[in-house]
Design a protein around this motif. Structure first.
Motif, mmCIF file in Angstrom:
data_model
loop_
_atom_site.group_PDB
_atom_site.id
_atom_site.type_symbol
_atom_site.label_atom_id
_atom_site.label_comp_id
_atom_site.label_asym_id
_atom_site.label_seq_id
_atom_site.Cartn_x
_atom_site.Cartn_y
_atom_site.Cartn_z
ATOM 1 N N MET A 178 11.596 3.118 -0.923
ATOM 2 C CA MET A 178 10.158 2.954 -1.167
ATOM 3 C C MET A 178 9.719 1.520 -0.884
ATOM 4 S SD MET A 178 7.891 3.867 -4.540
ATOM 5 C CE MET A 178 7.882 2.252 -5.272
ATOM 6 N N ASN A 179 8.545 1.367 -0.324
ATOM 7 C CA ASN A 179 8.042 0.035 -0.021
ATOM 8 C C ASN A 179 7.189 -0.461 -1.195
ATOM 9 O OD1 ASN A 179 6.546 -2.192 1.085
ATOM 10 N ND2 ASN A 179 7.278 -1.490 3.098
ATOM 11 N N GLU A 180 7.823 -1.329 -1.998
ATOM 12 C CA GLU A 180 7.172 -1.766 -3.241
ATOM 13 C C GLU A 180 5.899 -2.561 -2.980
ATOM 14 O OE1 GLU A 180 8.896 -4.331 -6.661
ATOM 15 O OE2 GLU A 180 10.282 -2.667 -6.297
ATOM 16 N N LEU A 181 5.948 -3.425 -1.949
ATOM 17 C CA LEU A 181 4.779 -4.253 -1.631
ATOM 18 C C LEU A 181 3.587 -3.360 -1.301
ATOM 19 C CD1 LEU A 181 4.199 -7.332 -1.310
ATOM 20 C CD2 LEU A 181 4.652 -7.047 1.131
ATOM 21 N N LEU A 182 3.867 -2.353 -0.502
ATOM 22 C CA LEU A 182 2.814 -1.436 -0.067
ATOM 23 C C LEU A 182 2.292 -0.590 -1.222
ATOM 24 C CD1 LEU A 182 1.301 -0.590 2.464
ATOM 25 C CD2 LEU A 182 3.117 1.040 2.956
ATOM 26 N N SER A 183 3.204 -0.120 -2.079
ATOM 27 C CA SER A 183 2.739 0.756 -3.162
ATOM 28 C C SER A 183 2.046 -0.050 -4.259
ATOM 29 C CB SER A 183 3.896 1.577 -3.727
ATOM 30 O OG SER A 183 4.916 0.729 -4.155
ATOM 31 N N LYS A 184 2.438 -1.306 -4.410
ATOM 32 C CA LYS A 184 1.817 -2.126 -5.444
ATOM 33 C C LYS A 184 0.469 -2.697 -5.017
ATOM 34 C CE LYS A 184 4.504 -4.554 -8.897
ATOM 35 N NZ LYS A 184 5.641 -5.466 -9.028
ATOM 36 N N TYR A 185 0.373 -3.066 -3.756
ATOM 37 C CA TYR A 185 -0.859 -3.720 -3.269
ATOM 38 C C TYR A 185 -1.440 -2.990 -2.065
ATOM 39 C CZ TYR A 185 1.212 -7.584 -5.925
ATOM 40 O OH TYR A 185 1.774 -8.358 -6.896
ATOM 41 N N PRO A 186 -1.722 -1.700 -2.184
ATOM 42 C CA PRO A 186 -2.175 -0.960 -0.990
ATOM 43 C C PRO A 186 -3.448 -1.544 -0.389
ATOM 44 C CG PRO A 186 -2.519 0.337 -3.001
ATOM 45 C CD PRO A 186 -1.723 -0.868 -3.396
ATOM 46 N N GLN A 187 -4.386 -1.945 -1.245
ATOM 47 C CA GLN A 187 -5.655 -2.456 -0.715
ATOM 48 C C GLN A 187 -5.487 -3.791 -0.011
ATOM 49 O OE1 GLN A 187 -8.041 -2.259 -4.202
ATOM 50 N NE2 GLN A 187 -8.816 -0.216 -3.727
ATOM 51 N N GLU A 188 -4.730 -4.685 -0.658
ATOM 52 C CA GLU A 188 -4.513 -5.999 -0.048
ATOM 53 C C GLU A 188 -3.833 -5.842 1.311
ATOM 54 O OE1 GLU A 188 -4.163 -5.394 -3.161
ATOM 55 O OE2 GLU A 188 -4.849 -7.083 -4.394
ATOM 56 N N VAL A 189 -2.821 -4.979 1.367
ATOM 57 C CA VAL A 189 -2.104 -4.784 2.632
ATOM 58 C C VAL A 189 -3.063 -4.249 3.699
ATOM 59 C CG1 VAL A 189 -0.271 -3.483 3.784
ATOM 60 C CG2 VAL A 189 0.161 -4.506 1.554
#
Ligand SMILES: Cc1cc2nc3c(=O)[nH]c(=O)nc-3n(C[C@H](O)[C@H](O)[C@H](O)COP(=O)(O)O)c2cc1C
Ligand code: SF4
Ligand code: FES
Lengths: 414, 169
Positions: free
Chosen positions: B1-12
């Motif tokens: 799982m991509n933690e950065l993506l799941s935690k900050y979907p909007q920012e990404v």
């Protein structure tokens, strides 16, 4: 029109707010350009104004824009807000306090070359400024000054910021473009130049923040008006960043051609503690060290006079003052350490040369150098000249060669 | 799982939207800043996640992280006090200021205080030469400038940050 053309926030409170900037005529130049001027008209105005790049090289801005080929698209404009030359802090003041004038300039440049997406590349340390600029860009979108079908025309434009992350070399335009593409900030081999193969291999204009901040005024008031400031070959005003051994360091907006003496003594309040000015650097750490005799102090600060009379570039006009307490061997140790730290390592003469110059300069500054070390230091610097891939390598030798030539005693008797 | 993506979907998404769809690689540096905001340094996991989002190899992301001085590959203090000791600042007392700061914090340049709060670093010109001595404070995903500094002003800041951290705990 007040005292300032660029540092207008010093006279107009809250100029960093869009409504205040607009109440003072802001974005009228952009509206005029998009609704009633062709891109070629805008380009011609800038060309005829004689505006030259404020990022260091002094290259004519209109000519740079005209290099973009019209058979390859898209075009990009990238504003250079990397401002990392030691002694330079002018773009930061503009970005902080008069951001919309700069952004309007960037938008006019974009219109002139018909770019639909432009970027502001800021050094990573300007993190807080990038947040503010993002806010400005959002305001402009809300006000309908950025986006689709501007003023009911077919023209559309978007802006975005991009943060560097601590690397002086990213101020060099091709390294900057590499960095914007998500790569290591290392200069590209030229040709091809960014005008034909820049961002994403597309035709690209790279301009300094201060250069762009001049553009709305030129479009609004015309090239002849702009030429009423400065000199024939260096028209306009310039922000001089004054630092070092001087009573009132800071940014001073003055016509190009103002003598160094006026900047240092009249505006800068002279030397602290009754000291004497011994030398100065005209273009930050990249410049030659100029012995401050009468002829040097009376030299006009424009691109030609500084280069021809003093053999020093005007560059970004970052004037560092050195008084009689400064030992030039210490100074050279500082500049050389800077360039060793910032060399990107891509080419051998610069990578190795800055390494060896740093070793020698450090030894000499510590009082452990011999006369042979001093001569060797100068020789290493001279050997590097003309052999480096980008100008950083050359910059690193300037203070070394001029310092040893003019202030040899400082190196021999530490 | 991509933690950065799941935690900050909007920012990404907001970061990716700045660049042409086929130029995702441009997002590497903004994504590194995003990842660093959380842990104050770049973890190997973050490198892998950024590589996945930007569609480049992890080696390439790691080399970018290594090239730029504001990305840290080792955990340091929660806050990094980065004092400018470049030429114009030194002409205005930056060296003396650094000595005082070292004595006050009880650490050398490159070290971190015992409570893990502050690391001390020397940096090159920050475009604030007229307001020396000065430093920038990097931490909690932010970078702030502190100009015209004295031992008193920096002491007040250090105490305030320590008090704030105490309350959080
Ligand atoms: C090592 C190096 C560092 C540079 N740093 C900057 C900088 O911080 N800001 C800048 O505008 N130009 C910098 N330049 C100049 C740029 O390469 C480029 O000439 C400039 O951004 C063009 O804009 P202008 O024509 O408006 O001056 C640097 C050049 C070199 C070789
Ligand atoms: S001259 Fe120096 S900074 Fe420029 S490319 Fe070569 S190594 Fe890099
Ligand atoms: S030398 Fe320290 S901010 Fe410029």
């Amino acid at each position: 029109m007040g005292q300032y053309l660029l540092l207008r926030h010093r006279e107009i409170p809250n100029l960093h707010q869009l409504d205040v900037y607009r109440a003072h005529g802001g974005f009228e130049a952009f509206r005029k350009a998009v609704t009633s001027m062709t891109p070629a008209d805008v380009l011609a105005a800038v060309k005829n104004s004689g505006l030259r790049g404020r990022g260091g090289a002094g290259f004519p801005t209109g000519m740079k824009w005209a290099f973009l080929p019209n058979d390859r698209w898209p075009h990009y404009v990238v504003a250079n807000a990397d401002e990392s030359e030691p002694g330079t802090f002018k773009d930061r003041e503009l970005l902080e306090s008069n951001p919309y004038q700069f952004l309007e300039g960037l938008m006019l440049a974009s219109y002139a070359v018909q770019a639909n997406q432009s970027y502001v590349y800021l050094r990573g340390e300007f993190w807080a400024l990038a947040q503010k600029l993002d806010g400005c860009i959002a305001e402009l979108e809300k006000a309908g000054l950025l986006g689709e079908n501007l003023f009911g025309t077919a023209y559309h434009l978007r802006l975005a910021t991009h943060l560097g992350a601590g690397a002086y070399i990213c101020g060099e335009e091709t390294a900057l473009l590499e960095s914007l593409e998500g790569k290591l900030g290392q200069p590209r081999l030229r040709p091809p130049f960014p005008a034909t193969h820049g961002l994403y291999n597309s035709p690209t204009v790279v301009n300094n923040v201060e250069t762009l901040a001049n553009v709305p005024l030129i479009v609004e008031h015309g090239p002849d008006w702009y030429r009423s400031f400065g000199t024939e070959k260096s028209p306009g005003v310039k922000i001089f960043s004054l630092s070092g051994c001087v009573n009132k360091p800071g940014n001073y907006e003055l016509p190009l051609g103002t003598p160094f003496r006026e900047l240092i003594f009249q505006h800068g309040g002279g030397i602290p503690n009754g000291g004497q000015v011994k030398a100065f650097m005209s273009a930050g750490a990249s410049s030659t060290i100029v012995a401050a005799d009468d002829a040097a102090l009376d030299t006009p600060m424009d691109y030609e006079s500084t280069q021809n009379n003093l053999n020093a570039p005007l560059g970004s006009a970052s004037v560092i003052i050195l008084d009689d307490t400064v030992n030039m061997a210490d100074l050279v140790q500082k500049t050389v350490h800077f360039f060793k730290h910032e060399s990107c390592g891509k080419c051998t003469p610069c990578r190795e040369g800055t390494f060896w110059m740093n070793r020698l300069a450090t030894r000499i500054a510590a009082g452990q150098g011999s006369e042979k070390d001093v001569d060797l230091l100068a020789a290493v610097a001279r050997q590097m000249q003309g052999k480096c891939l980008c100008a950083l390598g050359e910059f690193s030798t300037m203070a070394v060669v001029s310092g040893i030539e003019k202030f040899r005693e400082d190196f021999l008797h530490k | 799982m991509n933690e950065l993506l799941s935690k900050y979907p909007q920012e990404v998404q907001r970061i990716l939207a700045r660049y042409p769809a086929e130029r995702k690689r441009s997002a590497v540096m903004p994504l590194l800043f995003l990842a660093q905001a959380e842990k104050n340094y770049i973890t190997p996991q973050a490198i892998a996640e950024i590589a996945e989002i930007a569609e480049v190899s992890a080696t390439e992301v790691a080399s970018v992280a290594g090239f730029y001085t504001l990305f840290h590959e080792e955990p340091g203090g929660r806050y990094r006090i980065q004092v400018c000791t470049d030429l114009p600042c030194v002409l205005r007392g930056a060296d003396r200021f650094l000595q005082e700061l070292k004595a006050y914090l009880g650490i050398e340049v490159g070290q971190t205080t015992a409570d893990g709060m502050f690391s001390l670093e020397e940096v090159k010109c920050l475009a604030a030469c007229h307001r020396a001595p000065m430093f920038q404070l990097q931490g909690d995903g932010q970078i702030t400038y502190h100009e015209d500094q004295t031992l008193e002003t920096v002491r007040a800041l250090v105490e305030e940050l320590r008090a704030r951290a105490g309350k959080e705990a």
